[in-house]
Design a protein around this motif. Sequence first.
Motif, PDB file in Angstrom:
ATOM      1  N   ILE A 107       0.817  -1.220   0.000  1.00  0.00           N
ATOM      2  CA  ILE A 107       0.000   0.000   0.000  1.00  0.00           C
ATOM      3  C   ILE A 107       0.849   1.268   0.000  1.00  0.00           C
ATOM      4  O   ILE A 107       0.768   2.075  -0.922  1.00  0.00           O
ATOM      5  N   ASN A 108       1.659   1.461   1.036  1.00  0.00           N
ATOM      6  CA  ASN A 108       2.355   2.736   1.186  1.00  0.00           C
ATOM      7  C   ASN A 108       3.392   2.991   0.094  1.00  0.00           C
ATOM      8  O   ASN A 108       3.424   4.084  -0.473  1.00  0.00           O
ATOM      9  N   ILE A 109       4.230   2.020  -0.214  1.00  0.00           N
ATOM     10  CA  ILE A 109       5.232   2.232  -1.266  1.00  0.00           C
ATOM     11  C   ILE A 109       4.576   2.472  -2.623  1.00  0.00           C
ATOM     12  O   ILE A 109       4.976   3.407  -3.332  1.00  0.00           O
ATOM     13  N   PRO A 110       3.567   1.665  -3.028  1.00  0.00           N
ATOM     14  CA  PRO A 110       2.912   1.983  -4.310  1.00  0.00           C
ATOM     15  C   PRO A 110       2.298   3.385  -4.344  1.00  0.00           C
ATOM     16  O   PRO A 110       2.388   4.069  -5.374  1.00  0.00           O
ATOM     17  N   LEU A 111       1.701   3.823  -3.242  1.00  0.00           N
ATOM     18  CA  LEU A 111       1.171   5.188  -3.195  1.00  0.00           C
ATOM     19  C   LEU A 111       2.299   6.212  -3.329  1.00  0.00           C
ATOM     20  O   LEU A 111       2.162   7.209  -4.048  1.00  0.00           O
ATOM     21  N   ASN A 112       3.412   5.964  -2.647  1.00  0.00           N
ATOM     22  CA  ASN A 112       4.574   6.852  -2.760  1.00  0.00           C
ATOM     23  C   ASN A 112       5.046   6.929  -4.211  1.00  0.00           C
ATOM     24  O   ASN A 112       5.349   8.009  -4.719  1.00  0.00           O
ATOM     25  N   ASN A 113       5.131   5.764  -4.847  1.00  0.00           N
ATOM     26  CA  ASN A 113       5.631   5.712  -6.225  1.00  0.00           C
ATOM     27  C   ASN A 113       4.727   6.475  -7.186  1.00  0.00           C
ATOM     28  O   ASN A 113       5.221   7.154  -8.094  1.00  0.00           O
ATOM     29  N   ILE A 114       3.419   6.384  -6.991  1.00  0.00           N
ATOM     30  CA  ILE A 114       2.484   7.144  -7.829  1.00  0.00           C
ATOM     31  C   ILE A 114       2.726   8.640  -7.637  1.00  0.00           C
ATOM     32  O   ILE A 114       2.805   9.398  -8.611  1.00  0.00           O
ATOM     33  N   LEU A 115       2.857   9.067  -6.387  1.00  0.00           N
ATOM     34  CA  LEU A 115       3.080  10.482  -6.109  1.00  0.00           C
ATOM     35  C   LEU A 115       4.403  10.969  -6.713  1.00  0.00           C
ATOM     36  O   LEU A 115       4.484  12.095  -7.204  1.00  0.00           O
ATOM     37  N   GLN A 116       5.417  10.093  -6.719  1.00  0.00           N
ATOM     38  CA  GLN A 116       6.722  10.479  -7.276  1.00  0.00           C
ATOM     39  C   GLN A 116       6.669  10.740  -8.775  1.00  0.00           C
ATOM     40  O   GLN A 116       7.503  11.456  -9.312  1.00  0.00           O
ATOM     41  N   THR A 117       5.700  10.165  -9.463  1.00  0.00           N
ATOM     42  CA  THR A 117       5.607  10.351 -10.926  1.00  0.00           C
ATOM     43  C   THR A 117       4.992  11.689 -11.312  1.00  0.00           C
ATOM     44  O   THR A 117       5.039  12.066 -12.482  1.00  0.00           O
ATOM     45  N   LEU A 118       4.424  12.391 -10.349  1.00  0.00           N
ATOM     46  CA  LEU A 118       3.700  13.621 -10.665  1.00  0.00           C
ATOM     47  C   LEU A 118       4.639  14.815 -10.817  1.00  0.00           C
ATOM     48  O   LEU A 118       5.587  14.977 -10.056  1.00  0.00           O
ATOM     49  N   ASN A 119       4.327  15.641 -11.788  1.00  0.00           N
ATOM     50  CA  ASN A 119       5.020  16.915 -11.959  1.00  0.00           C
ATOM     51  C   ASN A 119       4.004  18.005 -11.638  1.00  0.00           C
ATOM     52  O   ASN A 119       3.148  18.337 -12.462  1.00  0.00           O
ATOM     53  N   VAL A 120       4.095  18.523 -10.443  1.00  0.00           N
ATOM     54  CA  VAL A 120       3.119  19.497  -9.943  1.00  0.00           C
ATOM     55  C   VAL A 120       3.029  20.719 -10.858  1.00  0.00           C
ATOM     56  O   VAL A 120       1.942  21.267 -11.068  1.00  0.00           O
ATOM     57  N   ASP A 121       4.146  21.116 -11.441  1.00  0.00           N
ATOM     58  CA  ASP A 121       4.155  22.299 -12.307  1.00  0.00           C
ATOM     59  C   ASP A 121       3.316  22.105 -13.568  1.00  0.00           C
ATOM     60  O   ASP A 121       2.875  23.078 -14.169  1.00  0.00           O
ATOM     61  N   GLU A 122       3.095  20.864 -13.957  1.00  0.00           N
ATOM     62  CA  GLU A 122       2.306  20.573 -15.159  1.00  0.00           C
ATOM     63  C   GLU A 122       0.844  20.239 -14.843  1.00  0.00           C
ATOM     64  O   GLU A 122       0.083  19.900 -15.741  1.00  0.00           O
ATOM     65  N   MET A 123       0.475  20.330 -13.571  1.00  0.00           N
ATOM     66  CA  MET A 123      -0.879  19.971 -13.150  1.00  0.00           C
ATOM     67  C   MET A 123      -1.679  21.222 -12.806  1.00  0.00           C
ATOM     68  O   MET A 123      -1.143  22.153 -12.200  1.00  0.00           O
ATOM     69  N   ASP A 124      -2.974  21.213 -13.140  1.00  0.00           N
ATOM     70  CA  ASP A 124      -3.819  22.310 -12.685  1.00  0.00           C
ATOM     71  C   ASP A 124      -4.286  22.003 -11.256  1.00  0.00           C
ATOM     72  O   ASP A 124      -4.018  20.929 -10.725  1.00  0.00           O
ATOM     73  N   GLU A 125      -4.986  22.941 -10.660  1.00  0.00           N
ATOM     74  CA  GLU A 125      -5.407  22.780  -9.263  1.00  0.00           C
ATOM     75  C   GLU A 125      -6.308  21.570  -9.058  1.00  0.00           C
ATOM     76  O   GLU A 125      -6.199  20.877  -8.041  1.00  0.00           O
ATOM     77  N   ALA A 126      -7.198  21.297  -9.992  1.00  0.00           N
ATOM     78  CA  ALA A 126      -8.102  20.145  -9.869  1.00  0.00           C
ATOM     79  C   ALA A 126      -7.312  18.838  -9.901  1.00  0.00           C
ATOM     80  O   ALA A 126      -7.612  17.907  -9.144  1.00  0.00           O
ATOM     81  N   GLU A 127      -6.315  18.762 -10.761  1.00  0.00           N
ATOM     82  CA  GLU A 127      -5.480  17.548 -10.836  1.00  0.00           C
ATOM     83  C   GLU A 127      -4.661  17.372  -9.561  1.00  0.00           C
ATOM     84  O   GLU A 127      -4.516  16.252  -9.056  1.00  0.00           O
ATOM     85  N   GLN A 128      -4.151  18.466  -9.032  1.00  0.00           N
ATOM     86  CA  GLN A 128      -3.411  18.404  -7.775  1.00  0.00           C
ATOM     87  C   GLN A 128      -4.308  17.929  -6.637  1.00  0.00           C
ATOM     88  O   GLN A 128      -3.926  17.076  -5.839  1.00  0.00           O
ATOM     89  N   GLN A 129      -5.526  18.478  -6.589  1.00  0.00           N
ATOM     90  CA  GLN A 129      -6.466  18.081  -5.546  1.00  0.00           C
ATOM     91  C   GLN A 129      -6.824  16.604  -5.670  1.00  0.00           C
ATOM     92  O   GLN A 129      -6.876  15.888  -4.672  1.00  0.00           O
TER      93      GLN A 129
END
Length: 164
Positions: A107-129
Motif C-alpha cells: 500500500i504505502n510504497i505503491p502510493l509513494n511511487n504514484i506520487l513520485q511520478t507527478l510533476n506538480v508544475d504541469e498539473m492544474d489545481e483540480a489535478e493536484q487536488q
Amino acid sequence: MDIFQIALILATFLCSVVGGFLMAFSIVVMPGIKNLNDGEFIRAFQAIDRVIQNGQALFMIFWVGSIIALVITAVLAVGELDTIGWIFMTLAVLTYLIGVQLPTIRINIPLNNILQTLNVDEMDEAEQQMARTNFEAKWVKWNVIRTAFSNITALLLILLLFLQ
C-alpha cells in the motif's frame, strides 16, 4: 549473554526505531504538511520520500536490518524459549511482517511511487487536488496501522527480553 539474547536485543532496538520512525510520520510529518495547499503537499511529500527512495543508508540499515534481525532472532529462538516465550516471539514476527511490512510493500510504497511520478508544475489545481485526495487519506490510514503494529511488535519483544 548468548547469541540469541544479543539477536533479541538488536531486533528489539531496530523494530523500536522503525516504530518511532512511523510514529513520527503519524504525529508530526503528516499533520505538519496537512495544512499545505495541494501542490505544496505533493512537493513536500515527494521531497521527504525521495530521501528514502534514494537509498538513505541509515534508513535502510534500520528498516531492512529490523526485518533481518527479527527473522534471525526467531530462528535462534527455536529451542531457547519456553511456550510463553515462543508465543511472544511468534506473535512479534507475525505482527511485524503482516502488520508493518506487508502494508508497506502493498500500500504505502505503491502510493509513494504514484506520487513520485507527478510533476506538480504541469498539473492544474483540480489535478493536484485529485492526486492528493487519492493519496493522503489512504496513506495516513495505513501508516497509523503500521505504527500501531510496529509498536505492538516492540512491546512484545521488550516483554520477551524480560522473560529471559
